[in-house]
Write a protein that holds these residues in place. Structure first.
Motif, mmCIF file in Angstrom:
data_model
loop_
_atom_site.group_PDB
_atom_site.id
_atom_site.type_symbol
_atom_site.label_atom_id
_atom_site.label_comp_id
_atom_site.label_asym_id
_atom_site.label_seq_id
_atom_site.Cartn_x
_atom_site.Cartn_y
_atom_site.Cartn_z
ATOM 1 N N TYR A 1 0.735 -1.460 0.364
ATOM 2 C CA TYR A 1 0.267 -0.147 -0.018
ATOM 3 C C TYR A 1 0.558 1.299 0.368
ATOM 4 C CZ TYR A 1 0.630 0.320 5.028
ATOM 5 O OH TYR A 1 1.326 0.829 6.147
ATOM 6 N N ALA B 1 2.449 2.189 -3.466
ATOM 7 C CA ALA B 1 0.357 2.126 -4.213
ATOM 8 C C ALA B 1 0.911 3.883 -4.422
ATOM 9 C CB ALA B 1 -0.102 1.581 -3.957
ATOM 10 N N ALA C 1 -6.072 0.786 -4.869
ATOM 11 C CA ALA C 1 -5.354 0.346 -5.032
ATOM 12 C C ALA C 1 -4.823 0.247 -3.015
ATOM 13 C CB ALA C 1 -4.224 0.732 -5.751
#
Length: 109
Positions: free
Chosen positions: A17, A20, A34
């Motif tokens: 994460y 992203a 995402a």
């Protein structure tokens, strides 16, 4: 010994994460989705819990229930538990905690 060598050779990695958030900056809608998806943990505990509730509902006393009825009862039970959890959460959340909840991206249409 081999496990120690493989750990030393491995390059440092970042959470997906976080990746992203950094590399999907030009696409805010995709980045938002995402980050939400990649922050989820993967486990089978939800499935196991659902099967446990299904076994509890479809016991020896209620073995004549059809498959569709059992599915609906499991869904109703899960929704009742979720509703109780949300009620408990809303009673203990502080006003400034609500400001920290990320908003969904707005449509550009």
């Amino acid at each position: 010994m081999m496990m120690l060598l493989s750990r030393k050779r491995r390059s440092p990695c970042m959470a997906s994460y976080k990746w992203a958030n950094i590399y999907m900056a030009p696409w805010p809608h995709l980045r938002w989705a995402a980050m939400r998806l990649l922050a989820l943990s993967c486990s089978a505990s939800g499935c196991e819990r659902s099967w446990s509730v299904e076994d509890w509902i479809h016991s020896k006393k209620r073995n004549r229930l059809g498959h569709r009825t059992v599915e609906r009862l499991v869904r109703a039970h899960t929704n009742l538990v979720l509703q109780q959890v949300m009620t408990d959460w809303e009673s203990c959340v502080l006003p400034w905690d609500l400001e920290m909840i990320p908003d969904e991206p707005e449509d550009e249409e």
